[in-house]
Design a protein around this motif. Structure first.
Motif, PDB file in Angstrom:
ATOM      1  N   TRP A  60      25.680 -36.816   9.382  1.00  0.00           N
ATOM      2  CA  TRP A  60      25.555 -35.544   8.873  1.00  0.00           C
ATOM      3  C   TRP A  60      26.899 -34.903   9.606  1.00  0.00           C
ATOM      4  O   TRP A  60      27.356 -35.271  10.799  1.00  0.00           O
ATOM      5  N   LEU A  68      26.126 -43.232   7.140  1.00  0.00           N
ATOM      6  CA  LEU A  68      26.234 -41.895   6.960  1.00  0.00           C
ATOM      7  C   LEU A  68      25.920 -41.041   8.018  1.00  0.00           C
ATOM      8  O   LEU A  68      24.981 -41.476   8.523  1.00  0.00           O
ATOM      9  N   THR A 119      30.474 -39.310  -7.213  1.00  0.00           N
ATOM     10  CA  THR A 119      29.207 -38.686  -6.908  1.00  0.00           C
ATOM     11  C   THR A 119      29.320 -38.093  -5.444  1.00  0.00           C
ATOM     12  O   THR A 119      30.002 -38.636  -4.562  1.00  0.00           O
ATOM     13  N   ALA A 120      29.095 -36.642  -5.387  1.00  0.00           N
ATOM     14  CA  ALA A 120      29.220 -36.079  -4.210  1.00  0.00           C
ATOM     15  C   ALA A 120      28.170 -35.698  -3.139  1.00  0.00           C
ATOM     16  O   ALA A 120      27.111 -35.682  -3.848  1.00  0.00           O
ATOM     17  N   MET A 121      28.438 -35.899  -1.890  1.00  0.00           N
ATOM     18  CA  MET A 121      27.135 -35.601  -1.090  1.00  0.00           C
ATOM     19  C   MET A 121      27.525 -34.593  -0.154  1.00  0.00           C
ATOM     20  O   MET A 121      28.755 -34.826   0.661  1.00  0.00           O
ATOM     21  N   ASP A 122      27.164 -33.388  -0.162  1.00  0.00           N
ATOM     22  CA  ASP A 122      27.609 -32.360   0.965  1.00  0.00           C
ATOM     23  C   ASP A 122      27.005 -32.417   2.246  1.00  0.00           C
ATOM     24  O   ASP A 122      26.206 -33.397   2.541  1.00  0.00           O
ATOM     25  N   ASN A 124      36.075 -39.270   2.261  1.00  0.00           N
ATOM     26  CA  ASN A 124      35.531 -37.895   3.004  1.00  0.00           C
ATOM     27  C   ASN A 124      36.625 -36.757   2.941  1.00  0.00           C
ATOM     28  O   ASN A 124      37.744 -37.032   3.096  1.00  0.00           O
ATOM     29  N   THR A 141      27.868 -34.451   4.545  1.00  0.00           N
ATOM     30  CA  THR A 141      27.541 -35.970   4.858  1.00  0.00           C
ATOM     31  C   THR A 141      29.208 -36.632   5.148  1.00  0.00           C
ATOM     32  O   THR A 141      30.108 -36.350   4.320  1.00  0.00           O
ATOM     33  N   SER A 172      21.663 -45.891   5.187  1.00  0.00           N
ATOM     34  CA  SER A 172      21.586 -44.448   5.721  1.00  0.00           C
ATOM     35  C   SER A 172      22.391 -44.667   7.248  1.00  0.00           C
ATOM     36  O   SER A 172      23.090 -43.466   7.729  1.00  0.00           O
ATOM     37  N   GLU A 182      34.075 -34.411  -9.503  1.00  0.00           N
ATOM     38  CA  GLU A 182      32.883 -34.994 -10.002  1.00  0.00           C
ATOM     39  C   GLU A 182      33.152 -35.624 -11.439  1.00  0.00           C
ATOM     40  O   GLU A 182      32.717 -36.630 -11.641  1.00  0.00           O
ATOM     41  N   GLN A 193      32.334 -33.136   2.749  1.00  0.00           N
ATOM     42  CA  GLN A 193      31.851 -33.873   1.392  1.00  0.00           C
ATOM     43  C   GLN A 193      32.393 -35.325   1.381  1.00  0.00           C
ATOM     44  O   GLN A 193      33.568 -35.609   1.691  1.00  0.00           O
TER      45      GLN A 193
END
Length: 189
Positions: A176, A174, A108-111, A150, A113, A171, A103, A181
């Motif tokens: 799930w 992306l 910016t991180a998205m868990d 990713n 995802t 959206s 970071e 990450q």
């Protein structure tokens, strides 16, 4: 070879050569940086890392300071000589700044995802931390415009991607993905 025992930004090398008549043996060499141990790579010892410094002419018996052409991310720093002569120096210092997290490298991180849209730039294996993956993406920022990745910690896989970080990612781009990450480059305005 120097094992820094962690991943750092290598910025400068300070080398003190032998203080005797054999100092001229040090010639035709390069100093390169690796994120993983190059001795574990299939093409070792001929493998080349990110080159910090390259020289063909002999050095005298003094201390030399070289700035890497750009900051290099890695853990292993190797001095390799391309001449059939003895390699011996008095001291090698590696000047670094620490990377504490991906970071901090302006991502910016998205868990849980995964980015599924964008230009796929390639997959990397043996990326033992998101820091290494971020380092590879940053290294390829100018040449391939890598702006996102990713990272899957369970398999150490890193997928490099190009997207426009100035645009809002829909959206539908992306999904799930348990344990994955997604990292997107932050744009400095």
């Amino acid at each position: 070879m120097v094992d820094l025992r962690g991943v750092f930004v290598v910025e400068q090398i300070v080398l003190t050569n032998r203080p005797d008549d054999f100092c001229l043996r040090l010639k035709k060499f390069q100093i390169d940086v690796f994120t993983t141990d190059p001795r574990q790579l299939a093409d070792f010892p001929s493998v080349s890392g990110d080159v910090c410094y390259n020289r063909t002419a002999p050095l005298g018996n003094s201390t030399y300071t070289w700035n890497c052409t750009r900051p290099l991310i890695g853990r292993y720093v190797r001095l390799v000589m391309f001449d059939n002569d003895y390699l011996h120096v008095l001291e090698v210092e590696v000047m670094t700044s620490a990377i504490l997290s991906a970071e901090e490298m302006t991502y910016t991180a998205m868990d849980n995802t995964r980015l599924v849209q964008g230009t796929h730039l390639g997959n990397l294996s043996a990326m033992f931390s998101a820091i290494l993956c971020a380092g590879e993406c940053s290294r390829l920022r100018d040449s391939l415009a890598c702006t996102a990745f990713n990272w899957t910690p369970s398999t150490y896989e890193c997928q490099l991607v190009r997207v426009d970080p100035r645009m809002t990612i829909p959206s539908t781009a992306l999904e799930w993905a348990d344990g994955v990450q997604f990292f997107l480059e932050d744009i400095q305005v």
